[in-house]
Write an enzyme that holds these catalytic residues in place. Structure first.
Site, PDB file in Angstrom:
ATOM      1  N   THR A  66       0.971  -1.161   0.042  1.00 48.75           N
ATOM      2  CA  THR A  66       0.309   0.103   0.067  1.00 48.75           C
ATOM      3  C   THR A  66       0.875   0.884   0.147  1.00 48.75           C
ATOM      4  O   THR A  66       2.465   1.136   0.211  1.00 48.75           O
ATOM      5  CB  THR A  66      -1.054  -0.188   0.764  1.00 48.75           C
ATOM      6  OG1 THR A  66      -0.155   0.415   2.138  1.00 48.75           O
ATOM      7  CG2 THR A  66      -2.243  -1.347   1.111  1.00 48.75           C
ATOM      8  N   HIS A  67       0.402   2.636  -0.697  1.00 52.72           N
ATOM      9  CA  HIS A  67       1.572   3.277  -0.687  1.00 52.72           C
ATOM     10  C   HIS A  67       2.644   3.056  -1.933  1.00 52.72           C
ATOM     11  O   HIS A  67       4.070   4.047  -1.401  1.00 52.72           O
ATOM     12  CB  HIS A  67       1.970   3.717   0.206  1.00 52.72           C
ATOM     13  CG  HIS A  67       0.255   4.031   1.380  1.00 52.72           C
ATOM     14  ND1 HIS A  67      -0.286   5.369   1.494  1.00 52.72           N
ATOM     15  CD2 HIS A  67      -0.145   3.380   2.027  1.00 52.72           C
ATOM     16  CE1 HIS A  67      -1.622   5.736   2.406  1.00 52.72           C
ATOM     17  NE2 HIS A  67      -1.318   4.022   2.704  1.00 52.72           N
ATOM     18  N   SER A  84      18.003  -0.347 -25.972  1.00 54.09           N
ATOM     19  CA  SER A  84      18.267   0.871 -26.545  1.00 54.09           C
ATOM     20  C   SER A  84      19.016   1.049 -27.620  1.00 54.09           C
ATOM     21  O   SER A  84      19.927   0.395 -27.709  1.00 54.09           O
ATOM     22  CB  SER A  84      18.882   1.606 -24.892  1.00 54.09           C
ATOM     23  OG  SER A  84      19.535   2.786 -25.302  1.00 54.09           O
ATOM     24  N   LYS A  99      20.610  -2.153 -21.714  1.00 50.55           N
ATOM     25  CA  LYS A  99      18.881  -1.726 -21.571  1.00 50.55           C
ATOM     26  C   LYS A  99      18.377  -3.381 -22.215  1.00 50.55           C
ATOM     27  O   LYS A  99      18.616  -3.608 -23.199  1.00 50.55           O
ATOM     28  CB  LYS A  99      18.880  -0.838 -22.230  1.00 50.55           C
ATOM     29  CG  LYS A  99      19.878   0.411 -21.508  1.00 50.55           C
ATOM     30  CD  LYS A  99      18.779   0.641 -19.706  1.00 50.55           C
ATOM     31  CE  LYS A  99      17.469   1.165 -19.969  1.00 50.55           C
ATOM     32  NZ  LYS A  99      17.462   2.564 -20.095  1.00 50.55           N
ATOM     33  N   GLU A 126       4.990   0.019 -21.274  1.00 50.10           N
ATOM     34  CA  GLU A 126       4.941   1.120 -21.871  1.00 50.10           C
ATOM     35  C   GLU A 126       3.875   1.864 -22.273  1.00 50.10           C
ATOM     36  O   GLU A 126       2.979   3.014 -21.743  1.00 50.10           O
ATOM     37  CB  GLU A 126       6.235   2.179 -22.120  1.00 50.10           C
ATOM     38  CG  GLU A 126       6.969   1.601 -21.237  1.00 50.10           C
ATOM     39  CD  GLU A 126       8.904   1.987 -20.760  1.00 50.10           C
ATOM     40  OE1 GLU A 126       8.577   3.314 -21.343  1.00 50.10           O
ATOM     41  OE2 GLU A 126       9.719   1.110 -21.193  1.00 50.10           O
ATOM     42  N   GLN A 185     -20.856  12.941 -37.594  1.00 43.79           N
ATOM     43  CA  GLN A 185     -19.803  12.157 -38.760  1.00 43.79           C
ATOM     44  C   GLN A 185     -18.202  12.434 -37.279  1.00 43.79           C
ATOM     45  O   GLN A 185     -18.003  11.250 -37.849  1.00 43.79           O
ATOM     46  CB  GLN A 185     -19.891  12.788 -39.174  1.00 43.79           C
ATOM     47  CG  GLN A 185     -19.245  12.452 -40.608  1.00 43.79           C
ATOM     48  CD  GLN A 185     -19.198  12.690 -42.066  1.00 43.79           C
ATOM     49  OE1 GLN A 185     -20.413  11.902 -42.540  1.00 43.79           O
ATOM     50  NE2 GLN A 185     -17.958  13.739 -42.394  1.00 43.79           N
TER      51      GLN A 185
END
Ligand code: ARG
Length: 458
Positions: free
Chosen positions: A154-155, A276, A282, A289, A321
Site C-alpha cells: 500500500t502506498h 536501447s 538495456k 509502456e 459524423q
C-alpha cells in the site's frame, strides 16, 4: 453529380467536399451497410412497397458489390461522400432505376446509426474474446504460483505478504468486470434503428421488426428522434474500453516496476522487450509502456466523443459524423493491445527468489506478530503499539522478526514464547489469511475455481 444535388444550382467547393466527406474512414462499414440494405430491400419487397422482383434484383446486385469490395475491385471515391452514397451510387450504376428504389423509407441518418451499431456489436465480440484470453493466461500464471510469496504494497510500501497467484487473481477480477461490462453494453446496443427515417419515421407501411429479425437484433429502437440521434452505445463502449485500459495501464505500471533492477520480480522475454540504441545493457519494457500510454489515447476518444455530443439538439447533426474516427481508433487500439499484452505475460519469467527476498525485508509480518499477541489475549490496539516498538528496536539493531532472540521478544511482552517464530513465518502469514478472497492456497484455489467457471460459461 451528387445524389442530393437537386436543390442546388452550383457545385460545392472542393475544400467543402473534402471536409464533408467521411468515406475515407467510414468505408470500413461497407459490410454492415450492405447487410442493412439487403434486409431493407427484402422488407420493402415483402411489404409490397417495391416489387418483389425489384427487391431481388437489388439484393443480387448488392451481393455482387460486396464481393467486389472484398476482392479489392471497388473504388471508394471522395466525390461519393460516404459509404452509404458510395454503395447506392454503384448500385444504380449497375441496375439503373431499380437501384434508385432502395432508399425508399430510409435516410442516411438511420442507415448510419444501423451500420455503426452492427459494426460495434461485432467488435465487442472480438474485444471480449481478447479479454477472456487474457484472463485465461493470468489463470495459468496463478496456477503455477500459489506458493510464490511476494510483498503486497500500500502506498507502494511493503505492507503484508501475499502470493503471486493472489496478485494475478486480482487482475482476473478486474478483467472479469470488464468482460461483463462489455456484455451489458452489448445488451443495450442490440436495438435496430432503421425505420427512424431522417428523424420522424416514415409514412410507408414498413415492418421494422422483420428487418431487426433479418439482421439478428434483439429489439427495435423505441423512438425515431432518439433512434437517429443516440450515440450512447458508442460512448458506453468507449467508457468500458477506458476502464479496461485503465486496468491494463495499472498492470503495465506494475510490470514496468517489476522489470526494474530495484524489483527484478519478473523478466520479459526478448520477443516482448526492446533495446536501447545507445545503452547496450538495456532491456526495456516498451510494450507495457505503450499499453500505459495508449490508455491516454483511448480516454481521449471518450472525451472527444462526449464533447462532440455535448449540447447537440435533437436529432441528427453533422457533428455526429465525428463519432466514427474516435470509436474506430479506440476499438483498434484495444484490439491491438489485448493479444500482445497477453502474450507478453504468457512468456514472462517469474523470479520467485527475488519476490521472496523482498518479502523478507520490510517487516511485512508485523501485523501477524501483533495478531499473535491478540491470540494470546492482548487487545489489538495494545498489541499494535507493542509491535511498533519492537519493529523500531529491530531496525535499530539490524534484526528481523524472524531473527530477534526470544529473550528480547520477552522484554516487550511476557506473552511471547518460542511459537512466535512459526507465527511470523511468511508461509504462516499467507496460509492463515484463509478468508474468502485472501491469499492462502485454499482461498486462491476458490478464486481460481470461480474464474474457471466464468471462463467455461463465457
Ligand atoms: N456520413 C454521415 C455520418 O457519418 C452519414 C449521415 C449523413 N446524414 C446527413 N443528413 N448528412 O454521420
Amino acid at each position: 453529380m451528387k445524389l442530393w444535388s437537386g436543390r442546388f444550382s452550383s457545385d460545392t467547393d472542393a475544400l467543402v467536399d473534402e471536409l464533408n466527406a467521411s468515406i475515407m474512414f467510414d468505408k470500413r462499414l461497407y459490410k454492415e451497410d450492405i447487410a442493412g440494405s439487403v434486409a431493407h430491400a427484402k422488407m420493402l419487397g415483402d411489404q409490397g412497397i417495391i416489387e418483389k422482383t425489384e427487391a431481388k434484383k437489388i439484393i443480387t446486385a448488392l451481393s455482387d458489390i460486396l464481393k467486389d469490395i472484398e476482392e479489392g475491385h471497388f473504388e471508394f471515391k471522395l466525390a461519393d461522400e460516404d459509404i452509404h452514397m458510395s454503395i447506392e451510387t454503384e448500385l444504380t450504376k449497375r441496375i439503373g432505376d431499380t437501384g434508385k428504389r432502395l432508399h425508399t423509407a430510409r435516410s442516411r441518418n438511420d442507415q448510419v446509426a444501423l451500420d455503426f451499431r452492427m459494426y460495434l456489436i461485432n467488435e465487442i465480440e472480438i474485444i471480449r474474446g481478447g479479454a477472456l484470453n487474457l484472463i485465461s493466461v493470468l489463470l495459468q500464471i496463478a496456477e503455477k504460483n500459489t506458493a510464490t510469496i511476494m510483498p503486497a504494497y500500500t502506498h507502494l510500501q511493503r505492507a503484508q505478504p501475499t502470493t503471486f497467484a493472489h496478485y494475478m487473481m486480482a487482475y482476473t477480477s478486474m478483467l472479469r468486470r470488464d468482460v461483463t461490462r462489455l456484455e451489458d453494453c452489448l445488451e443495450r446496443m442490440d436495438e435496430m434503428p432503421l425505420g427512424s427515417g431522417a428523424l420522424t419515421g416514415t409514412t410507408y407501411p414498413i415492418d421494422r421488426k422483420s428487418v431487426a429479425d433479418t439482421l439478428g437484433f434483439a429489439r427495435i429502437t423505441e423512438n425515431s428522434l432518439d433512434g437517429v440521434s443516440d450515440r450512447d452505445y458508442a460512448l458506453e463502449l468507449l467508457s468500458d474500453l477506458s476502464i479496461m485500459m485503465m486496468h491494463l495501464s495499472r498492470f503495465s505500471e506494475e510490470i514496468i516496476l517489476w522489470c526494474s533492477w530495484e524489483f527484478r520480480f519478473v523478466e520479459l522475454s526478448d520477443a516482448y522487450s526492446t533495446g536501447s540504441s545507445i545503452m547496450p545493457q538495456k532491456k526495456n519494457p516498451d510494450i507495457a509502456e505503450l499499453v500505459r500510454g495508449k490508455t491516454g489515447r483511448v480516454y481521449g476518444s471518450l472525451m472527444g466523443l462526449l464533447t462532440v455530443m455535448k449540447a447537440l439538439p435533437l436529432a441528427y447533426n453533422k457533428d455526429m459524423q465525428e463519432d466514427k474516427e474516435q470509436v474506430f481508433d479506440a476499438v483498434d487500439t484495444v484490439k491491438k493491445v489485448l493479444p500482445v499484452f497477453a502474450a507478453m505475460l504468457a512468456t514472462m519469467t517469474v523470479k520467485p527468489d527475488n519476490m521472496r527476498k523482498a518479502a523478507s525485508e520490510g517487516y511485512i509480518n508485523a501485523t501477524d506478530c501483533a495478531d499473535y499477541l491478540v491470540k494470546k489475549g492482548m487487545p489489538f490496539r495494545d498489541a499494535y503499539t507493542v509491535i511498533g516498538k519492537l519493529v523500531h528496536h529491530c531496525m535499530e539493531c539490524g534484526k528481523t522478526l524472524e531473527t530477534l532472540p526470544i529473550e528480547t521478544y520477552k522484554t516487550f511482552s511476557p506473552l511471547f514464547e518460542n511459537d512466535v517464530y512459526e507465527a511470523v513465518k511468511l508461509e504462516t502469514c499467507v496460509e492463515l489469511r484463509n478468508v474468502p478472497g485472501g491469499p492462502s492456497s485454499k482461498s486462491v484455489k476458490a478464486q481460481m475455481d470461480n474464474i474457471k467457471m466464468f471462463l467455461d460459461e463465457s
